[in-house]
Design an enzyme around this catalytic site. Structure first.
Site, PDB file in Angstrom:
ATOM      1  N   ALA A  15      32.612   8.076 -16.342  1.00 39.30           N
ATOM      2  CA  ALA A  15      33.266   6.947 -16.287  1.00 39.30           C
ATOM      3  C   ALA A  15      33.085   6.076 -17.756  1.00 39.30           C
ATOM      4  O   ALA A  15      33.310   4.802 -17.844  1.00 39.30           O
ATOM      5  CB  ALA A  15      32.959   6.158 -15.102  1.00 39.30           C
ATOM      6  N   VAL A  68      25.700  15.593 -14.324  1.00 40.06           N
ATOM      7  CA  VAL A  68      26.127  16.153 -12.878  1.00 40.06           C
ATOM      8  C   VAL A  68      25.767  17.739 -12.651  1.00 40.06           C
ATOM      9  O   VAL A  68      25.815  18.067 -11.717  1.00 40.06           O
ATOM     10  CB  VAL A  68      27.512  16.027 -12.508  1.00 40.06           C
ATOM     11  CG1 VAL A  68      28.057  14.471 -12.504  1.00 40.06           C
ATOM     12  CG2 VAL A  68      28.203  16.745 -13.682  1.00 40.06           C
ATOM     13  N   TYR A 159      38.339  26.488 -17.978  1.00 41.89           N
ATOM     14  CA  TYR A 159      38.859  25.560 -17.672  1.00 41.89           C
ATOM     15  C   TYR A 159      39.712  25.612 -16.065  1.00 41.89           C
ATOM     16  O   TYR A 159      39.586  25.378 -15.081  1.00 41.89           O
ATOM     17  CB  TYR A 159      39.532  24.825 -18.567  1.00 41.89           C
ATOM     18  CG  TYR A 159      40.065  23.397 -18.075  1.00 41.89           C
ATOM     19  CD1 TYR A 159      39.180  22.389 -18.274  1.00 41.89           C
ATOM     20  CD2 TYR A 159      41.379  23.213 -17.673  1.00 41.89           C
ATOM     21  CE1 TYR A 159      39.542  20.959 -17.913  1.00 41.89           C
ATOM     22  CE2 TYR A 159      41.760  21.599 -17.263  1.00 41.89           C
ATOM     23  CZ  TYR A 159      40.830  20.631 -17.331  1.00 41.89           C
ATOM     24  OH  TYR A 159      41.185  19.494 -17.031  1.00 41.89           O
ATOM     25  N   LYS A 163      38.668  24.244 -12.496  1.00 44.75           N
ATOM     26  CA  LYS A 163      39.621  23.586 -11.546  1.00 44.75           C
ATOM     27  C   LYS A 163      40.185  24.159 -10.424  1.00 44.75           C
ATOM     28  O   LYS A 163      40.471  23.247  -9.370  1.00 44.75           O
ATOM     29  CB  LYS A 163      40.802  23.196 -12.578  1.00 44.75           C
ATOM     30  CG  LYS A 163      40.153  22.044 -13.616  1.00 44.75           C
ATOM     31  CD  LYS A 163      39.342  20.908 -13.100  1.00 44.75           C
ATOM     32  CE  LYS A 163      39.002  19.890 -14.204  1.00 44.75           C
ATOM     33  NZ  LYS A 163      38.155  18.429 -13.638  1.00 44.75           N
TER      34      LYS A 163
END
Length: 255
Positions: A15, A68, A159, A163
């Site tokens: 963020a 993360v 990617y 996802k």
């Protein structure tokens, strides 16, 4: 603006960027009264983001520097939330990276880097956050996936795979957490104007917005993705779990 999230504590990863999707999501949640916990890699930048949102919406907001992909960072984040606010109601797993290359040229490091952040990062933060979320009164998790995880895209073996994994993880988590009334869903953006996609050439961007690719003939807006996230966090979605919502201008119709 309604304050339907007043009294709720929301964690949003990835963020820090003022023009990123995570910030747009945090803006939308804060505008409805939620207390914010913002996570990104750089402490100075995430503190600045928290300060700006707190001032803009009159809510409590803190920034936490965390990676993360590191379980110890995820655990430390949740410990900080418990010490500061005593609970966690919402988790938005938004942190993500892109490192495109054709499969035959893609290095193992390029594949692992994207998989670690985009998929493993969701697993690790969800696992850590579950310590508080499973004690919440109607907790919510929204994972940011992508239409690339549904369709597969050339040059995105890493990617698209990451996802797709987020969608599968969403379904598993929804089943496992349903007994505690924690709802878990995913949002799958299409081509959206962000800092990440801004690095694409004009030629590529023009191709992406061709009617044959996107029926609505335009990129998505960050606010449109934030609206989908807000919906899944709200009581309007109280009987929805384990699914995904495409916000893609029709790019993946039929998927």
């Amino acid at each position: 603006m309604s304050k339907e999230f007043e009294g709720k504590v929301a964690l949003v990863t990835g963020a820090a960027s003022p023009i990123g999707l995570g910030r747009a999501i945090a803006n939308r949640i804060a505008s409805h009264g939620a207390t914010l916990v913002l996570v990104d890699l750089n402490q100075e930048k995430i503190d600045e983001a928290a300060k700006e949102l707190a001032a803009a919406y009159g809510v409590k907001a803190i920034g936490i520097a965390a990676n993360v992909t590191k379980p110890e960072d995820c655990d430390a984040t949740i410990t900080k939330i418990k010490e500061t606010f005593g609970k966690l109601d919402f988790l938005v797993n938004n942190a993500g990276v892109i490192k495109d290359n054709l499969l035959i040229r893609m290095t193992e490091q390029e594949f692992d880097f994207v998989m670690d952040v985009n998929c493993k990062g969701v697993f690790l933060m969800t696992k850590s956050a579950s310590k508080l979320l499973l004690k919440s009164d109607g907790g919510r998790i929204v994972n940011i996936s992508s239409v690339s995880g549904l369709t597969g895209q050339p040059g995105q073996a890493n990617y698209s795979t990451s996802k797709a994994g987020v969608i599968a993880l969403t379904k598993v988590t929804a089943r496992e957490f349903s007994g505690r009334n924690v709802l878990v869903n995913a949002v799958c953006p299409g081509y959206v104007q962000t800092e990440m996609t801004g690095s694409l050439s004009k030629e590529v961007q023009d191709k992406l917005t061709d009617a044959a690719v996107i029926p609505l003939k335009r990129p998505g807006k960050q606010s449109e993705i934030a609206s989908a996230v807000k919906f899944f966090l709200s009581e309007d979605a109280s009987y929805i779990t384990g699914t995904y919502l495409r916000v893609d201008g029709g790019a993946a119709i039929g998927m």
